[in-house]
Design a protein around this motif. Structure first.
Motif, short mmCIF file in Angstrom:
data_model
loop_
_atom_site.label_atom_id
_atom_site.label_comp_id
_atom_site.label_asym_id
_atom_site.label_seq_id
_atom_site.Cartn_x
_atom_site.Cartn_y
_atom_site.Cartn_z
N VAL A 118 8.81 37.67 22.93
CA VAL A 118 8.29 37.44 21.58
C VAL A 118 6.90 38.05 21.43
N LEU A 119 6.07 37.78 22.44
CA LEU A 119 4.69 38.27 22.36
C LEU A 119 4.65 39.80 22.36
N LEU A 120 5.48 40.40 23.22
CA LEU A 120 5.48 41.86 23.30
C LEU A 120 6.00 42.48 22.01
N GLU A 121 6.91 41.78 21.39
CA GLU A 121 7.52 42.32 20.19
C GLU A 121 6.58 42.22 19.00
N ASN A 122 5.70 41.23 19.04
CA ASN A 122 4.87 40.98 17.87
C ASN A 122 3.44 41.43 18.03
N SER A 123 3.28 42.71 18.28
CA SER A 123 1.92 43.19 18.21
C SER A 123 1.59 43.27 16.73
N LYS A 124 0.31 43.29 16.41
CA LYS A 124 -0.07 43.34 14.99
C LYS A 124 0.48 44.60 14.36
N ARG A 125 0.62 45.59 15.23
CA ARG A 125 1.06 46.89 14.77
C ARG A 125 2.49 46.88 14.23
N SER A 126 3.35 46.18 14.99
CA SER A 126 4.75 46.25 14.59
C SER A 126 5.05 45.24 13.49
N SER A 127 4.19 44.23 13.32
CA SER A 127 4.49 43.24 12.29
C SER A 127 4.02 43.75 10.94
N THR A 167 -10.47 41.98 12.72
CA THR A 167 -9.79 42.94 11.85
C THR A 167 -10.33 44.36 11.99
N VAL A 168 -11.54 44.45 12.47
CA VAL A 168 -12.14 45.77 12.61
C VAL A 168 -11.32 46.65 13.55
N THR A 169 -10.86 46.03 14.62
CA THR A 169 -10.15 46.80 15.63
C THR A 169 -8.64 46.75 15.41
N GLU A 170 -8.24 46.23 14.26
CA GLU A 170 -6.83 45.99 13.99
C GLU A 170 -5.94 47.18 14.26
N ASP A 171 -6.43 48.35 13.88
CA ASP A 171 -5.55 49.50 13.94
C ASP A 171 -5.49 50.15 15.32
N GLU A 172 -6.26 49.62 16.22
CA GLU A 172 -6.30 50.25 17.53
C GLU A 172 -5.01 49.98 18.31
N PHE A 173 -4.45 51.04 18.83
CA PHE A 173 -3.26 50.88 19.65
C PHE A 173 -3.66 50.21 20.95
#
Lengths: 639, 397
Positions: free
Chosen positions: A147-156, A187-193
């Motif tokens: 679940v944790l691996l699947e739900n990075s902020k990126r994929s959600s 949130t600043v770093t939100e987009d960082e892979f």
């Protein structure tokens, strides 16, 4: 060795009592621990620890040991916790409960590990139960890890708010405060892979630690690689990466292929500079206690991706060589070079070898394409001269190509040095080898030798083309035009200038001056001869018929020159005006002096009008018409 | 033109002088009437030697497949590796044979070589797809490692219910992973959930580790690629043979070898959209036709066997993996806890068998992958050499 670490046997347990108020949670409808178990939790853990210690000191493992009650209590505790988490609870919501879970689970791991060493354990029900409970606990973690691996902020989905506090602080139990304070800067770093919250990473870290401690390292790594592999695939999808089969690359037109190459380069660069470092960091944060596992996982993933990228580079190296591809291919070469530098510190010899091979292939392809330039010069032997002695398209093409190529000078130097050209024809090789002796570039790089060879070929080709002009004057105009073009390009590109050197440039300039002189001689010496004062007088008397003849000759010579040479072209304005000035400076004084001296001998009126067709000012004007490539204006003027 | 500079030195530098000329069976070779041709008599010997090499290669592959009486080696990892080794040496001989031959620039050779190059480039995609397939097998092998780890193949530890559950979980993942792409893994995936934790996600089997289109495009099909490699692959006509001084024959031969090797790889290893509908119509006068056809038939037969019909690859070890893990699964389903001694003995026996399969795969897979890579590199090298030397000849401007 790594297994001997026990991640959570100490620590947060002792704090449990201070914090009773944060439990129980209303949504946990699983069975609660009985008060007795609860109050004696610390005691049970202590007893189990002692039991495990005695187990590990037993040397004779033939008879299965007596199992104390604390073990049964431990199993009860963890089973109840498993049921609770199985229902709805997530890790990270209740620090204290999490700590209890991991603490008891790790003790069960130790128990199973130690009891397993007694072969008769297979038929013992306590061992059986312990192993079964441990497996349930691992499955719970396994699921949670998924679940944790699947739900990075990126994929959600982007407006989905993570229900978890964004900052993990294992000893801060005031969650409300924690969430409101910490979620803002996050949130600043939100987009960082790869975009996992710190909290999520901390949870994964604990999960993997406990799984590995329980002996489930294989599963743990398998899940991790499967999900991260998938995540990368999604990320590449998002970036627009698509596998193109080698076969299709061969069939593609250059224009779309060029776009694919550009996109490939972008994506590879993004991977190298951004995604890989992010991924590596993630690996090391999740597996922080197992750096070698972390590194292996990262290396495997990066290797698989890079191999995939190399397929495309290999396919590109196989496409038909043609001149326009050089620059994109050099871009690919540079990207592979960056790739090699990036993986430099990783233990990946096979991968390094593969990249090196691909790089060599792309390099060889670049060399071979560049050498195609020679062939295109050699094979350019049309029999039609360019009208007006103008700059030949071949000169333009070659010089612009070289100029562009020299923007990649460093890479080309490297390419030519590392992947020396094959199949070089012997005559050329000899020619190149002789050159350093006659000229001053003994320390030349392969590439500059190549460039000089191209220039020599171009020279030879232009010399041949100049012979297509029957009129020697036009031949020099042609040579001047092309020579000037070359010199101008040279002046405009520091790189080519550097490669060819100052001596070469000086030689060129003096050749240009020679062409200029030769032109003057070919065209204007006859005119000047006509204007020569000698031979007109006998015994101080001007011979009128000869004088008339001279004027007539001048007029017709000049008209003829004007007619033909106005159609000729000097495309370089400076060259054009230089040449006109130098013509004027020779012709006009001579004409003026001739006119001034002999005009008086013609009878004024009709005779003068007939023989003196031009005033010096007219001549000056007409010289301005030369080398304009303009037949129409000339025709007009004549009428 | 640079390529023509080589005309004077056209005899191959590594001619197989060591080969016994006496052993050549001239009557079976098509090119023996080319006496006194442009490149001298030497090339004829080379051409025949190449035919013989290819025939020997298929003979020995056939022998290897049949020889081990108890164990049919056909399509085993070691046999596939032998196949690739043979391919590599053929490819090398072929390269030497054609090296700097002036004929290559003239019709019909220019066309035949161009055709061949096109075929080999297509084979590169097969190599890439096969590499993905090998990676897939490696993932299955990792699942088997879990089973071995859980059920203690070292035979030193006790086996409890937890260990069995762990093993079964991996076995189910393996079974899902081994289902052919076309089948849905859904039902098994649901069964796989050994514990009810019905959260908002489905259990993802790690058996579906990496999609097979990791390296090739999503629409890529191994079956179509094979057909494309084999399209227009026909024995050269007599006038082409004459016009090419006999060199049309090795080009055809190598094309057939290439097709067969790629076909066999696709047959053995999982890859995207497998399909074996390729026909080999090789005239019988080629010495290598008979053994190649026999191998082709045997592999087809293998694919039609009932237990292999739906397999994702005919590799012998995949079958063993499947069989062993199935048996172990059934056994694991039947045990009761705590374990009785007899059951334990039985389990340990099965685990031992599985460990052996696992070992063979582990040992064979890496070298196989390197070989596939080598095949890839050799094909590329052959192609780039062609681009550098031949390309120029074709390029009039």
């Amino acid at each position: 060795m790594e297994k001997s670490l026990d991640p959570e046997t100490s620590g947060s347990f002792n704090r449990k009592k201070d914090d009773e108020s944060s439990t129980p949670r209303p949504d946990a409808h699983a069975e609660e621990l009985s008060p007795e178990l609860r109050s004696s939790f610390a005691q049970i853990m202590e007893d189990v620890d002692r039991f495990v210690e005695t187990l590990s000191s037993v040397t004779e493992k033939s008879s299965f040991p007596e199992i104390p009650d604390c073990v049964k209590s431990l199993l009860k505790i963890i089973e109840s916790l498993i049921s609770k988490y199985d229902a709805l609870t997530r890790f990270g919501q209740n620090q204290e409960e999490d700590a209890s879970f991991f603490g008891s689970m790790n003790r069960v791991s130790k128990l199973v590990n130690n009891l397993g060493e007694f072969p008769s354990g297979s038929s013992n029900s306590s061992f059986n139960r312990a192993s079964s409970v441990l497996h349930r606990a691992v499955c719970l973690l396994d699921d949670e890890f998924h679940v944790l691996l699947e739900n990075s902020k990126r994929s959600s989905n982007p407006d989905h708010k993570s229900p978890m506090p964004s900052k993990q602080s294992s000893f801060n139990h005031n969650q409300e405060l924690d969430q409101s304070v910490a979620s803002q800067p996050e949130t600043v770093t939100e987009d960082e892979f790869p975009s996992f919250t710190k909290e999520s990473i901390a949870n994964m870290n604990r999960i993997t630690k406990s799984m590995i401690f329980a002996g489930y390292e294989l599963e743990c790594c398998l899940i991790y690689s499967a999900f991260r592999g998938k995540a990368f695939e999604n990320e590449l999808d998002k970036l627009g990466y698509e596998n193109i089969s080698t076969d299709d690359v061969q069939k593609m037109q250059w224009e779309p292929l060029e776009k694919e190459i550009a996109s490939w380069i972008n994506i590879v660069k993004r991977c190298l500079t951004n995604l890989f470092p992010g991924e590596r960091k993630l690996c090391h944060s999740i597996f922080s206690d197992y750096p070698s596992i972390a590194e292996r996982l990262f290396v495997d993933l990066a290797t698989a991706l890079i191999m995939r990228f190399l397929n495309f580079a290999d396919a590109i190296a196989l496409t038909k060589r043609s001149a326009e591809k050089l620059f994109k291919i050099l871009d690919v070469y540079e990207t592979l070079r960056d790739m090699l530098a990036t993986i430099n510190d990783l233990p990946v010899e096979d991968l390094e070898a593969e990249i090196t091979i691909a790089q060599r292939r792309v390099g060889e392809s670049a060399v071979s394409i560049f050498c195609e330039l020679e062939n295109s010069i050699r094979s350019d032997n049309g029999k039609t001269p360019v009208a007006g002695g103008a700059v030949h398209p071949l000169t333009r093409y070659t010089m612009n190509y070289l100029k562009y190529a020299c923007e990649y000078k460093d890479t080309l130097e490297q390419v030519f040095q590392l992947h020396p050209r094959k199949n070089i024809s012997y005559s050329n090789q000899l020619k190149v080898q002789e050159e350093p002796k006659t000229m001053e570039h003994s320390e030349s790089s392969e590439f500059s030798i190549q460039v000089r060879m191209v220039m020599d070929l171009l020279d030879a080709n232009l010399a041949m083309k100049s012979n297509l002009y029957k009129d020697p004057s036009l031949r020099y105009i042609f040579l001047m035009n092309n020579g000037r073009y070359i010199v101008q390009k040279l002046k405009g590109s520091a790189e080519i200038y550097e490669i060819l050197g100052e001596a070469w440039y000086r030689k060129r300039s003096s050749e240009l001056r020679r062409y200029h002189k030769n032109y003057q001689r070919e065209t204007w010496s006859k005119v000047l001869q006509v204007l020569n004062h000698e031979g007109l007088q006998v015994n101080g008397k001007v011979l009128k018929p000869i004088l008339k003849e001279r004027f007539k000759s001048f007029n017709s010579l000049f008209d003829e020159i004007h007619k033909t040479q106005s159609a000729w072209i000097l495309s370089d304005e400076q060259l054009q005006s230089e040449l006109r000035v130098s013509i004027s400076s020779v012709v006009i004084p001579a004409y003026r002096s001739f006119l001034g001296r002999f005009k008086q001998f013609l009878a004024p009126g009709r005779q003068t009008e007939k023989y003196v067709k031009y005033q010096p000012e007219d001549i000056e004007g007409l010289i301005e018409d030369l080398f304009d490539g303009n037949r129409v204006s000339m025709a007009k003027r004549k009428n | 033109m640079p390529a023509t500079d080589y005309q004077g030195t056209s005899s191959a530098p590594f001619a197989n002088i060591g080969r016994s000329i006496m052993s050549l069976r001239r009557d079976q070779v098509h090119v023996h009437s080319m006496e006194g041709s442009h490149d001298g008599a030497g090339h004829e010997v080379e051409l025949e030697a190449f035919q013989k090499q290819v025939a020997d290669m298929f003979q020995s592959l056939l022998a290897a497949a049949a020889s081990a009486s108890a164990n049919d080696e056909l399509l085993s990892l070691s046999w596939i590796r032998k196949l690739l080794d043979s391919f590599l040496s053929c490819q090398e001989e072929f390269r030497v044979l054609l090296y700097n031959k002036s004929q290559l620039l003239r019709p019909p050779m220019d066309r035949l070589i161009a055709d061949f190059n096109e075929r080999s480039v297509k084979a590169l995609d097969v190599c890439n797809a096969i590499r993905d397939g090998i990676e897939q097998i490696r993932q299955w092998e990792k699942l088997l490692e879990i089973v071995l780890c859980a059920l203690d193949n070292k035979n030193q530890r006790a086996l409890g219910e937890g260990q069995f559950r762990r093993a079964k979980k991996a076995l189910v993942d393996l079974a899902i992973g081994m289902l052919d792409d076309k089948d849905s893994g859904q039902t098994l995936a649901n069964r796989n959930r050994s514990f009810g934790r019905n959260k908002d996600h489905h259990h993802r089997s790690v058996g579906h580790f990496r999609s097979l289109s990791w390296s090739v495009s999503r629409s890529w099909s191994a079956a179509r690629q094979l057909q494309s490699i084999g399209s227009n692959l026909a024995a050269p006509r007599t006038n082409d043979i004459v016009a090419s001084n006999g060199f049309a024959v090795p080009v055809y031969t190598m094309g057939s070898v290439l097709l067969f090797v790629m076909w066999t790889l696709v047959a053995a290893i999982p890859c995207q959209d497998r399909g074996l509908q390729v026909h080999f119509n090789i005239p019988r006068h080629f010495a290598w036709a008979a053994p190649l056809n026999t191998l082709h038939e045997r592999i087809l037969e293998e694919s039609k066997k009932r237990e292999r019909k739906n397999a994702c690859g005919l590799l012998k070890e995949i079958y063993q993996m499947e069989k062993c893990s199935r048996l172990l699964s059934e056994l694991a389903d039947s045990v009761q806890f705590p374990l009785t001694e007899e059951k334990e003995v039985e389990v340990r026996q099965r685990v031992k068998e599985l460990a052996q399969v696992c070992e063979t795969i582990k040992e064979g897979l890496d070298p196989l992958e390197r070989q596939v890579r080598e095949v890839f590199h050799r094909i590329v090298r052959g192609r780039t050499e062609g681009l550098d030397s031949l390309g120029r000849g074709h390029n009039p401007e």
